[in-house]
Design an enzyme around this catalytic site. Sequence first.
Site, short mmCIF file in Angstrom:
data_model
loop_
_atom_site.label_atom_id
_atom_site.label_comp_id
_atom_site.label_asym_id
_atom_site.label_seq_id
_atom_site.Cartn_x
_atom_site.Cartn_y
_atom_site.Cartn_z
N ALA A 125 31.20 -8.35 19.80
CA ALA A 125 30.43 -8.00 18.70
C ALA A 125 30.13 -6.45 18.92
O ALA A 125 28.81 -6.13 18.24
CB ALA A 125 29.35 -8.75 18.23
N GLY A 126 31.18 -5.78 19.38
CA GLY A 126 30.92 -3.98 19.58
C GLY A 126 31.37 -3.31 18.51
O GLY A 126 31.21 -2.07 18.42
N LYS A 176 39.95 -0.99 19.52
CA LYS A 176 40.30 0.14 18.38
C LYS A 176 38.95 0.95 17.96
O LYS A 176 37.74 0.32 18.39
CB LYS A 176 40.83 -0.26 17.25
N ASP A 207 41.40 -6.61 11.32
CA ASP A 207 41.89 -5.82 12.36
C ASP A 207 42.94 -6.06 13.22
O ASP A 207 43.23 -5.51 14.09
CB ASP A 207 40.56 -5.49 13.38
N GLY A 234 37.37 -6.56 19.44
CA GLY A 234 37.82 -7.28 20.66
C GLY A 234 38.58 -8.77 20.33
O GLY A 234 39.38 -9.22 20.92
N ALA A 292 41.83 -8.37 19.09
CA ALA A 292 42.77 -7.82 20.18
C ALA A 292 43.35 -9.15 21.01
O ALA A 292 44.33 -9.43 20.92
CB ALA A 292 42.15 -6.81 21.26
O1 C5P Z 1 38.67 -10.23 8.33
P1 C5P Z 1 37.45 -10.16 9.36
O2 C5P Z 1 37.38 -11.84 9.67
O3 C5P Z 1 37.52 -9.33 10.55
O4 C5P Z 1 36.12 -9.95 8.59
C1 C5P Z 1 34.93 -10.28 8.78
C2 C5P Z 1 33.91 -9.98 8.12
O5 C5P Z 1 33.59 -8.75 7.66
C3 C5P Z 1 34.29 -10.80 6.32
O6 C5P Z 1 33.96 -11.68 6.14
C4 C5P Z 1 33.63 -9.87 5.69
O7 C5P Z 1 32.31 -10.27 5.47
C5 C5P Z 1 33.57 -8.37 6.23
N1 C5P Z 1 34.64 -7.61 6.00
C6 C5P Z 1 34.38 -6.86 4.58
N2 C5P Z 1 35.48 -5.87 4.29
C7 C5P Z 1 36.50 -5.73 5.03
C8 C5P Z 1 36.64 -6.39 6.38
C9 C5P Z 1 35.66 -7.17 6.72
O8 C5P Z 1 33.49 -7.04 3.99
N3 C5P Z 1 37.50 -4.91 4.49
#
Ligand code: C5P
Length: 299
Positions: free
Chosen positions: A100-101, A11, A140, A105, A108
């Site tokens: 980590a891009g 995405k 995501d 990914g 996905a």
């Molecule tokens: O939900 P996900 O594990 O992908 O998020 C990774 C990190 O990105 C979270 O632990 C948080 O630190 C940050 N994040 C955030 N606000 C969001 C999505 C992610 O602060 N809406």
Amino acid sequence: MSEVRVRVPAKINLSLAVGALGADGYHPLITVFHAVDVCDEVIASPRADGEIRVRTVGEFASEVSDDRTHLAWRAAALLRERAGINQGVDIVVEKTISVAGGMAGGSADAAGALVACAASWGIAAGEVDLYPLAAELGSDVPFALRGGTAIGTGRGTQLADVESHGQFSWVLAVADEGLSTPAVYRRFDELNGVGVLDVAPRLIAALASGNVYELAASLRNDLQAAAIDLRPSLRETLDVGVRAGALAGLVSGSGPTCVFLVEQPAHADAVAEALVELAQVRFVRHAASPARGAHIVDA
Ligand code: C5P
């Protein structure tokens, strides 16, 4: 009970408005997710011994740990628990989306594993709703299931339809080194980057009409300044892509991948040639959008 192959897209965020850090450790968002046709494939085959195993293959395999921290492993384990079954599975992830891009990914792979394992274990559609599981796995992941174009709110997990027409061409500049999403959000907090939580009416209109110029003029990413602060070379990457003829350049999500919207596919080569010269660019690739969400393909 059979081998199932699922294709699942990366995405980008056509708009990413980020609010102030909440008590839950997340930032409230209003984003326009858009799936591009850079895809991972996730293959699930049932195992008789009840084990869940995951193996990543492809260019980025060495950057992924094939253990219980792998989002595909966690997706399989969560689905199995919620479905109340105890089958095992072998999961192979053919990685094309960079790690980590800023292109979701890992998400996905989680979405792909949910769809592949459900089909492979014979869990009927409707028996287990995959969307709540996806939201538990990461912000995501629901969009990776859905694909296309959608407005995301909350942490990004609440999805709503948006009228969207047209097909678009992009050049992606993948950076030599990834950026950690939590680190970018932390820098966002330090820089006090909070913006207005909205989606520009101009972007909504651009999507409804499929007008590439209007789309280019309304791209937005509130995390871009934080990503550039952590990785100053991204500024040059963005400048070079636009000077080479892209209509607009934008950091994708938390970065460091930069995405460039071009007027038509024929314009992509000149942009790609300029970007590939940069030391901080690991490689470039063309992409078309929108792309379908996680779906089963023939082997
Ligand atoms: O939900 P996900 O594990 O992908 O998020 C990774 C990190 O990105 C979270 O632990 C948080 O630190 C940050 N994040 C955030 N606000 C969001 C999505 C992610 O602060 N809406």
